[in-house]
Design a protein around this motif. Structure first.
Motif, PDB file in Angstrom:
ATOM      1  N   SER A  74      -1.451  18.449   7.178  1.00  0.00           N
ATOM      2  CA  SER A  74      -2.587  18.423   8.108  1.00  0.00           C
ATOM      3  C   SER A  74      -2.640  17.128   8.925  1.00  0.00           C
ATOM      4  CB  SER A  74      -3.895  18.616   7.346  1.00  0.00           C
ATOM      5  OG  SER A  74      -3.950  17.734   6.240  1.00  0.00           O
ATOM      6  N   GLY A  75      -1.928  16.091   8.492  1.00  0.00           N
ATOM      7  CA  GLY A  75      -1.746  14.901   9.321  1.00  0.00           C
ATOM      8  C   GLY A  75      -2.549  13.673   8.970  1.00  0.00           C
ATOM      9  N   GLU A  76      -3.599  13.805   8.187  1.00  0.00           N
ATOM     10  CA  GLU A  76      -4.395  12.608   7.911  1.00  0.00           C
ATOM     11  C   GLU A  76      -3.654  11.659   6.967  1.00  0.00           C
ATOM     12  OE1 GLU A  76      -5.024  15.633   6.740  1.00  0.00           O
ATOM     13  OE2 GLU A  76      -6.199  15.591   4.870  1.00  0.00           O
ATOM     14  N   MET A  77      -4.054  10.405   6.974  1.00  0.00           N
ATOM     15  CA  MET A  77      -3.454   9.382   6.119  1.00  0.00           C
ATOM     16  C   MET A  77      -4.437   9.074   4.997  1.00  0.00           C
ATOM     17  SD  MET A  77      -0.491   8.395   7.374  1.00  0.00           S
ATOM     18  CE  MET A  77      -0.199   6.698   6.910  1.00  0.00           C
TER      19      MET A  77
ATOM     20  N   PHE B 188       4.646  -0.083   8.276  1.00  0.00           N
ATOM     21  CA  PHE B 188       4.960   1.100   7.488  1.00  0.00           C
ATOM     22  C   PHE B 188       6.466   1.311   7.374  1.00  0.00           C
ATOM     23  CE2 PHE B 188       0.992   3.386   6.752  1.00  0.00           C
ATOM     24  CZ  PHE B 188       0.114   2.692   7.576  1.00  0.00           C
ATOM     25  N   GLY B 189       6.858   1.948   6.273  1.00  0.00           N
ATOM     26  CA  GLY B 189       8.210   2.446   6.148  1.00  0.00           C
ATOM     27  C   GLY B 189       8.338   3.793   6.839  1.00  0.00           C
ATOM     28  N   THR B 190       9.529   4.347   6.782  1.00  0.00           N
ATOM     29  CA  THR B 190       9.801   5.610   7.472  1.00  0.00           C
ATOM     30  C   THR B 190       9.335   6.831   6.702  1.00  0.00           C
ATOM     31  OG1 THR B 190      12.017   5.513   6.540  1.00  0.00           O
ATOM     32  CG2 THR B 190      11.755   4.745   8.811  1.00  0.00           C
TER      33      THR B 190
ATOM     34  N   TYR C 291       0.384   5.336   1.122  1.00  0.00           N
ATOM     35  CA  TYR C 291      -0.461   6.352   1.755  1.00  0.00           C
ATOM     36  C   TYR C 291       0.233   7.706   1.654  1.00  0.00           C
ATOM     37  CZ  TYR C 291      -3.449   2.820   3.987  1.00  0.00           C
ATOM     38  OH  TYR C 291      -4.334   1.796   4.228  1.00  0.00           O
TER      39      TYR C 291
ATOM     40  N   PHE D  87       0.841  -1.191   0.000  1.00  0.00           N
ATOM     41  CA  PHE D  87       0.000   0.000   0.000  1.00  0.00           C
ATOM     42  C   PHE D  87       0.879   1.245   0.000  1.00  0.00           C
ATOM     43  CE2 PHE D  87      -3.894  -2.235   1.432  1.00  0.00           C
ATOM     44  CZ  PHE D  87      -3.352  -3.396   1.935  1.00  0.00           C
TER      45      PHE D  87
ATOM     46  N   PHE E  77      -5.227   6.941   1.609  1.00  0.00           N
ATOM     47  CA  PHE E  77      -4.868   5.775   0.812  1.00  0.00           C
ATOM     48  C   PHE E  77      -4.742   6.181  -0.652  1.00  0.00           C
ATOM     49  CE2 PHE E  77      -4.725   1.639  -0.897  1.00  0.00           C
ATOM     50  CZ  PHE E  77      -5.626   1.595  -1.960  1.00  0.00           C
TER      51      PHE E  77
ATOM     52  N   GLN F 137       0.451  11.523   3.402  1.00  0.00           N
ATOM     53  CA  GLN F 137       0.156  12.260   4.630  1.00  0.00           C
ATOM     54  C   GLN F 137       0.498  13.734   4.417  1.00  0.00           C
ATOM     55  OE1 GLN F 137       2.450  11.493   8.296  1.00  0.00           O
ATOM     56  NE2 GLN F 137       0.526  11.497   9.434  1.00  0.00           N
TER      57      GLN F 137
ATOM     58  N   PHE G 296       4.059   7.259   2.561  1.00  0.00           N
ATOM     59  CA  PHE G 296       4.435   6.048   3.283  1.00  0.00           C
ATOM     60  C   PHE G 296       4.076   4.816   2.473  1.00  0.00           C
ATOM     61  CE2 PHE G 296       5.730   7.667   7.347  1.00  0.00           C
ATOM     62  CZ  PHE G 296       5.030   8.859   7.507  1.00  0.00           C
TER      63      PHE G 296
END
Lengths: 115, 115
Positions: B42-45, B105-107, B37, B35, B47, B39, B91
């Motif tokens: 504003s912080g939301e994730m 998740f990756g960094t 994602y 997957f 998809f 970000q 991510f």
């Protein structure tokens, strides 16, 4: 379009206090999750929940944490006796059951600040 | 053990150009999902795109495509015709289908699109 909602958007608490973070998953979803993201770091899995019980939890999810689905719509994360290192963004996510591959939809997050 | 590696902490791209964000993974499970994602600040994730381990074709979603090279265990995200609104953290994440329900998740890679 249906979405995951979380309240509050920002919570400030004193060390040692209990907090409850609330989530309303997408209505026909059956799998629920909590993740956290410490500022500047990657997103980490905390717990997954299905059929009214925890299906998987990480090492982070110790006795300080608990989850609950108190009614048909809410999914909560309780943190007892908060510590400074609990300061993070907490994300709730949900997915449906039609396919194992289906993506997890994330809420907007709750930023928890422990003073 | 499952692992996601994103080696690019930051990337710059000019508006309207294409950019590739790298992701490599490690798993012993033959069935897994990958997957991406987004970000924003504003912080939301959000998809973006999904690739299953058994999918024959590379996934595409609008301006997003996934360059899936199974033998090399890489799942790079390609964003075509970059827009200023694409500036965000990206991510890569993986889920092993049978062993677990969690996303790893990756960094992350911070993408900056400039005019």
């Amino acid at each position: 379009e249906p979405e995951v909602t979380q309240t509050p958007s920002h919570q400030v608490t004193q060390m040692g206090q209990e907090v409850i973070l609330r989530c309303v998953p997408i209505s026909n979803h059956l799998y629920f999750y909590w993740y956290r993201q410490i500022l500047g770091q990657k997103v980490e899995f905390l717990v997954s929940f299905y059929n009214n019980e925890i299906s998987e939890k990480s090492e982070i999810f110790d006795d300080q944490f608990s989850v609950e689905r108190p009614d048909g719509s809410n999914f909560t994360l309780k943190i007892r006796s908060t510590k400074l290192e609990d300061s993070a963004m907490y994300f709730c996510a949900s997915r449906d059951s039609h396919s194992s591959y289906n993506e997890q939809f994330f809420g907007p997050g709750t930023r928890l600040t422990v003073l | 053990a499952q692992k996601i590696t994103q080696t690019q902490p930051g990337m710059f791209v000019q508006e309207k150009e294409a950019v590739t964000l790298d992701c490599t993974y490690d798993t012993s499970d033959p069935s897994y999902g990958l997957f991406w994602y987004k970000q924003p600040s504003s912080g939301e994730m959000i998809f973006l795109i999904y690739q299953g381990s058994y999918d024959q074709q590379n996934a595409t979603e609008g301006r997003y495509s996934l360059n899936f090279q199974k033998a090399r265990k890489s799942a790079n995200l390609v964003i075509s015709a970059s827009q200023l609104g694409d500036s965000a953290m990206y991510f890569c994440a993986m889920r092993e289908i049978y062993n677990t329900d969690k996303l790893i998740f990756g960094t992350g890679t911070r993408l900056q699109v400039f005019p």
